[in-house]
Scaffold this motif. Structure first.
Motif, PDB file in Angstrom:
ATOM      1  N   TYR A  32     -31.776  52.072 -50.193  1.00 47.03           N
ATOM      2  CA  TYR A  32     -31.812  53.493 -50.538  1.00 47.03           C
ATOM      3  C   TYR A  32     -32.867  53.768 -51.607  1.00 47.03           C
ATOM      4  CZ  TYR A  32     -27.257  53.872 -48.209  1.00 47.03           C
ATOM      5  OH  TYR A  32     -26.231  53.849 -47.308  1.00 47.03           O
TER       6      TYR A  32
ATOM      7  N   SER B  29     -20.555  48.509 -47.730  1.00 44.63           N
ATOM      8  CA  SER B  29     -21.232  47.293 -48.209  1.00 44.63           C
ATOM      9  C   SER B  29     -20.526  46.753 -49.448  1.00 44.63           C
ATOM     10  CB  SER B  29     -22.699  47.586 -48.500  1.00 44.63           C
ATOM     11  OG  SER B  29     -22.812  48.405 -49.652  1.00 44.63           O
ATOM     12  N   LEU B  30     -19.940  47.663 -50.231  1.00 41.87           N
ATOM     13  CA  LEU B  30     -19.207  47.244 -51.433  1.00 41.87           C
ATOM     14  C   LEU B  30     -17.984  46.416 -51.036  1.00 41.87           C
ATOM     15  CD1 LEU B  30     -19.567  47.791 -54.450  1.00 41.87           C
ATOM     16  CD2 LEU B  30     -18.021  49.702 -54.243  1.00 41.87           C
TER      17      LEU B  30
ATOM     18  N   GLY C  63     -18.078  44.291 -48.743  1.00 42.96           N
ATOM     19  CA  GLY C  63     -18.572  43.020 -48.237  1.00 42.96           C
ATOM     20  C   GLY C  63     -19.186  43.073 -46.848  1.00 42.96           C
ATOM     21  N   LEU C  64     -19.223  44.258 -46.229  1.00 41.99           N
ATOM     22  CA  LEU C  64     -19.839  44.342 -44.906  1.00 41.99           C
ATOM     23  C   LEU C  64     -21.348  44.171 -45.027  1.00 41.99           C
ATOM     24  CD1 LEU C  64     -17.035  45.494 -44.337  1.00 41.99           C
ATOM     25  CD2 LEU C  64     -18.092  47.159 -42.835  1.00 41.99           C
TER      26      LEU C  64
ATOM     27  N   TRP D 237     -21.754  45.314 -61.721  1.00 42.26           N
ATOM     28  CA  TRP D 237     -21.501  44.580 -60.481  1.00 42.26           C
ATOM     29  C   TRP D 237     -21.917  43.112 -60.632  1.00 42.26           C
ATOM     30  CZ3 TRP D 237     -19.346  44.317 -55.827  1.00 42.26           C
ATOM     31  CH2 TRP D 237     -19.950  43.583 -54.804  1.00 42.26           C
TER      32      TRP D 237
ATOM     33  N   PRO E 244     -24.215  42.134 -50.328  1.00 44.39           N
ATOM     34  CA  PRO E 244     -24.574  43.197 -49.384  1.00 44.39           C
ATOM     35  C   PRO E 244     -24.713  44.567 -50.043  1.00 44.39           C
ATOM     36  CG  PRO E 244     -22.442  42.196 -48.811  1.00 44.39           C
ATOM     37  CD  PRO E 244     -22.999  41.418 -49.946  1.00 44.39           C
ATOM     38  N   MET E 245     -23.900  44.821 -51.069  1.00 46.24           N
ATOM     39  CA  MET E 245     -23.977  46.140 -51.702  1.00 46.24           C
ATOM     40  C   MET E 245     -25.352  46.330 -52.334  1.00 46.24           C
ATOM     41  SD  MET E 245     -23.777  48.113 -54.594  1.00 46.24           S
ATOM     42  CE  MET E 245     -22.779  47.640 -55.996  1.00 46.24           C
ATOM     43  N   ALA E 246     -25.865  45.283 -52.998  1.00 49.33           N
ATOM     44  CA  ALA E 246     -27.180  45.390 -53.628  1.00 49.33           C
ATOM     45  C   ALA E 246     -28.261  45.612 -52.573  1.00 49.33           C
ATOM     46  CB  ALA E 246     -27.476  44.136 -54.438  1.00 49.33           C
TER      47      ALA E 246
ATOM     48  N   ALA F  73     -21.918  54.084 -46.022  1.00 47.23           N
ATOM     49  CA  ALA F  73     -22.485  52.751 -45.827  1.00 47.23           C
ATOM     50  C   ALA F  73     -22.476  51.969 -47.134  1.00 47.23           C
ATOM     51  CB  ALA F  73     -23.908  52.849 -45.285  1.00 47.23           C
ATOM     52  N   LEU F  74     -22.760  52.675 -48.238  1.00 43.51           N
ATOM     53  CA  LEU F  74     -22.729  51.996 -49.531  1.00 43.51           C
ATOM     54  C   LEU F  74     -21.309  51.520 -49.831  1.00 43.51           C
ATOM     55  CD1 LEU F  74     -24.664  51.339 -51.879  1.00 43.51           C
ATOM     56  CD2 LEU F  74     -23.788  53.354 -53.043  1.00 43.51           C
TER      57      LEU F  74
ATOM     58  N   VAL G 123     -28.001  47.134 -49.662  1.00 45.20           N
ATOM     59  CA  VAL G 123     -27.956  48.533 -49.231  1.00 45.20           C
ATOM     60  C   VAL G 123     -28.500  49.442 -50.337  1.00 45.20           C
ATOM     61  CG1 VAL G 123     -26.433  50.438 -48.568  1.00 45.20           C
ATOM     62  CG2 VAL G 123     -26.072  48.173 -47.600  1.00 45.20           C
ATOM     63  N   ALA G 124     -28.104  49.173 -51.575  1.00 48.58           N
ATOM     64  CA  ALA G 124     -28.563  50.008 -52.691  1.00 48.58           C
ATOM     65  C   ALA G 124     -30.086  49.960 -52.811  1.00 48.58           C
ATOM     66  CB  ALA G 124     -27.912  49.562 -53.997  1.00 48.58           C
TER      67      ALA G 124
END
Lengths: 491, 491
Positions: A344, B421-422, B424-425, A298, A336-338, B417-418, A340-341
């Motif tokens: 978790y 987010s991927l 771009g949210l 990513w 944003p993905m990072a 959710a992941l 959220v990751a």
């Protein structure tokens, strides 16, 4: 009559006090180390440590004198109390030098810092850390290091015996408290301590040879293996962002701290494959490898050079999963993905019987087995499905323990987050703050408590709530909750 | 040989197709209602509905002709398929008028809107809703209303039989599919339908007498009892913010939609106290009362007049807990504590066997019993503790079902959710969007999809993910996941 009731109460509580005072004595001994350093360096902070050590030693002396003739033999309910009270009292004593010494923290801030240290969380309220006295830097490292060995011993010898949260899975001869095997328990305790010290010395040497200043090498070695996360710079481990070999060393030592210490003992006793055959270790390594691979790809896709991407992803992922909480970079800026990751990953935690916090890998694996058996059940709708974990049959008792722990874990975080929001913290700060506290990770998300933030701006009440969260998380929640049931006091 | 395999496959699938085509026929009949209205009003949208109805009827005709001689007798695996396929196919067919008609939505937006409708979620991509044709407003209401009765029947008759997620707790004669009791099942289905229609007519009348325009009364009655949440204004129910009596009526009808419909039948059959003696109803009412009281006090403390505070708190709390999703006000502006509280409420859901979504009250209650028994176990560490729910012994099978469902529920939200987010949210939009979709609530949190927002700005891929989430949530997740296991196809 009245007197005999009091006498009985005293006989109930005296052994608890005696055990606690021995633990305080250990704390006092370790408090002398920064004191000595400060005396040699002729720093004024030396007085703070002298005074603090004095207070602790006085408490030890009074308690030991009062319980001189008491023989210690603890029943389960007393062990629940000892476990909780030891962490609370040691955190309080450990905060003394922070109040009395140079940073002159308020009592709230000092307790927050020491609870964060002893629980190996690693959230901090201190800034300009590089300008603190050597003694204080050392003390922050020692607190985490002591917390680290404390949690290993708790995970190997106490929680499985108390059957907390499915930890009976890890019941071995070392968690049998009958008299017969006590010598064995002693042997395992010594071996664990030896390995922990050996690893720490190795890490010190490696960091020092890698280019860290001696004091930094010592402190970071202690906070890496304790998966604590206190660093000697406001930039956390980011101070070494340009020295990838130090980041890789850090990753290695954090990982070593997050593996089950009983397995190291087995390896040393000749079972060379013990580590590689353990299902918990597999789970952790597979998880880390998968997440690191995906996040590296990513980051590369976003334009970061491969080696740089890999180094920082591995370091920060291991840091959060092992609940260390160092940051080499503000990973919340990785998109944003990072974010959220990493949110978790805050929950995961390392292996049981290590210095790591969080929910622990084995609970995810047991939950996964439960889910698979449920899908089987829906397909066939009859038949009994027995699951096995690490060669052991998963009894209903263990499964229920794991499930109850998971629910309580989320409930604690949810309750804590609601409390934090009531104090005005925004959604992200409240939710990630509660999670990072209970999982003993360190940094949260958002501008305030994110990896490049600091916990100092939070209101005092929020800090106390977070202290409760850190302690509950460290004590695997149920150990504390049991004390709050009327049943416990009705024995 | 080859031919006989094909023939066997056909015999497996034909009954499924036959059941589906009957359901499509029902859809087509209901599609004629807005068509008729539009024809009378001489609106051009009439053509869109005519065409859509034609397409659905043609599909029905072909399927019914092909399966003319097939007798329908479904095995469990076929019922899993029917359940999932019916929701997917009906949502797709129902989207046709939105593509062909005046709003000229893209296929993605139209499917999002119809999935959101049929699953009674209530998230919308439409704006300037008050300017839509009467037929389209009506269609949005009808879709939710049909989804509502669909889910009641599923909850009473199908899921308990399939033993999904601990719903075997609600196994009654009506979920017994052996031939003997089929007449009974038919009776209960008719009674349920009668009550649902009766309630809806009552709500229509009440809203109309309360001052709503006739069409608004009809649509809001349907979307209230279906706990769907589509309204005829961009301000949602906020269009009636100044008419507190309408908000109170709305609260009442949403609550009526979220109680177990079997209990209404029992009440009608003479067991007058059936509703008040049900543990699930108790749980829901106690939760609502507590949350409403606390939030009202909180709002009063912030300066809102008591009656206004109470009205809006009750309306919005009931709306979110029953998974309706109307908003009378932007509750995310009530301070961070309210935001966190509404986030939690998103997960709860109403009673099983009602039109509500979410995790459902009984699962929280079963989980709570599990936690209490775990604390007892830690105190005594031996002894078996049997928990009872609504007079029934909680077997391990049911507890495991509930636990597995809860884990899958959170896993689905986390995965969704992941994924979001991927695309771009941001953190809040991704997390609350996933939760609101899977729990079939409607509004999320944050600027984009919050109670005063709209789902239209999301990227197409995110909308498709949310569709999957809404359908999985509506089908209690496991019903869909079973289809993805290799075991299912290996029968």
């Amino acid at each position: 009559m009245r007197e005999s009731v009091l006498r009985e109460q005293w006989l109930n509580w005296a052994p608890i006090l005696k055990v606690l005072s021995v633990l305080w004595l250990v704390l006092a001994v370790f408090m002398m180390v920064p004191w000595l350093v400060l005396v040699i360096e002729e720093e004024p902070d030396a007085r703070a440590f002298a005074l603090s050590t004095g207070i602790v030693l006085a408490s030890v002396a009074i308690s030991l004198l009062a319980t001189l003739r008491i023989t210690v033999s603890l029943k389960p309910w007393q062990m629940f109390l000892v476990t909780t009270l030891s962490w609370v009292s040691i955190s309080t004593f450990a905060s003394l030098p922070l109040v009395l010494g140079a940073p002159q923290l308020t009592f709230t801030n000092a307790v927050f810092e020491s609870v964060s240290a002893i629980t190996t969380t690693g959230s901090t309220v201190l800034s300009r850390i590089d300008q603190l006295s050597d003694g204080l830097k050392l003390w922050r490292g020692i607190m985490q290091w002591l917390g680290g060995i404390g949690i290993i011993v708790m995970g190997i010898a106490i929680l499985p015996f108390l059957k907390v949260g499915g930890m009976r899975l890890f019941h071995t001869e070392s968690s049998d408290w009958s008299d017969k095997v006590m010598p064995k328990t002693g042997g395992i305790a010594k071996a664990t301590l030896g390995i922990y010290c050996g690893f720490t010395l190795t890490a010190m040497l490696a960091y020092w040879l890698g280019g860290m200043a001696p004091l930094d090498a010592v402190v970071h070695a202690m906070t890496s293996l304790a998966t604590g996360g206190f660093a000697n710079s406001d930039a956390s481990f980011g101070a070494y962002a340009e020295q990838p070999h130090l980041l890789w060393l850090g990753s290695l030592f954090m990982l070593m701290g997050a593996l089950p210490f009983v397995l190291y003992i087995r390896v040393l006793r000749g079972a060379r494959m013990a580590l590689w055959r353990d299902q918990q270790v597999h789970g952790l390594l597979i998880l880390l490898a998968t997440v690191c691979l995906l996040l590296t790809l990513w980051r590369m896709w976003l334009g970061t050079p491969p080696f740089e991407a890999l180094t920082h992803v591995v370091f920060n992922v291991i840091s959060v999963v092992t609940t260390t909480g160092y940051a080499s970079d503000d990973y919340t800026l990785w998109g944003p993905m990072a974010t959220v990751a990493f949110f978790y990953l805050t929950f995961v935690g390392g292996c049981s019987g290590s210095t790591a916090g969080g929910m622990k890998i084995f609970r995810f694996q047991v939950a996964m087995l439960l889910l698979v058996s449920q899908l089987r059940f829906l397909n066939h709708s009859s038949g009994v499905f027995v699951s096995r974990y690490n060669g052991q049959t998963l009894t209903d008792e263990i499964t229920r323990g794991v499930v109850a722990f998971s629910f309580f874990f989320f409930l604690t975080i949810a309750g804590l987050a609601l409390g934090l929001s009531l104090m005005g913290l925004d959604f992200i700060t409240a939710l990630s703050g509660a999670a990072t506290a209970v999982a003993n990770v360190g940094p949260g998300l958002g501008d305030i408590i994110g990896p490049s933030g600091n916990f100092i701006p939070l209101p005092d009440a929020a800090k106390w709530l977070l202290c409760v969260g850190m302690l509950m998380g460290r004590l695997e929640i149920l150990t504390v909750l049991v004390l709050l049931t009327p049943m416990f006091w009705r024995r």
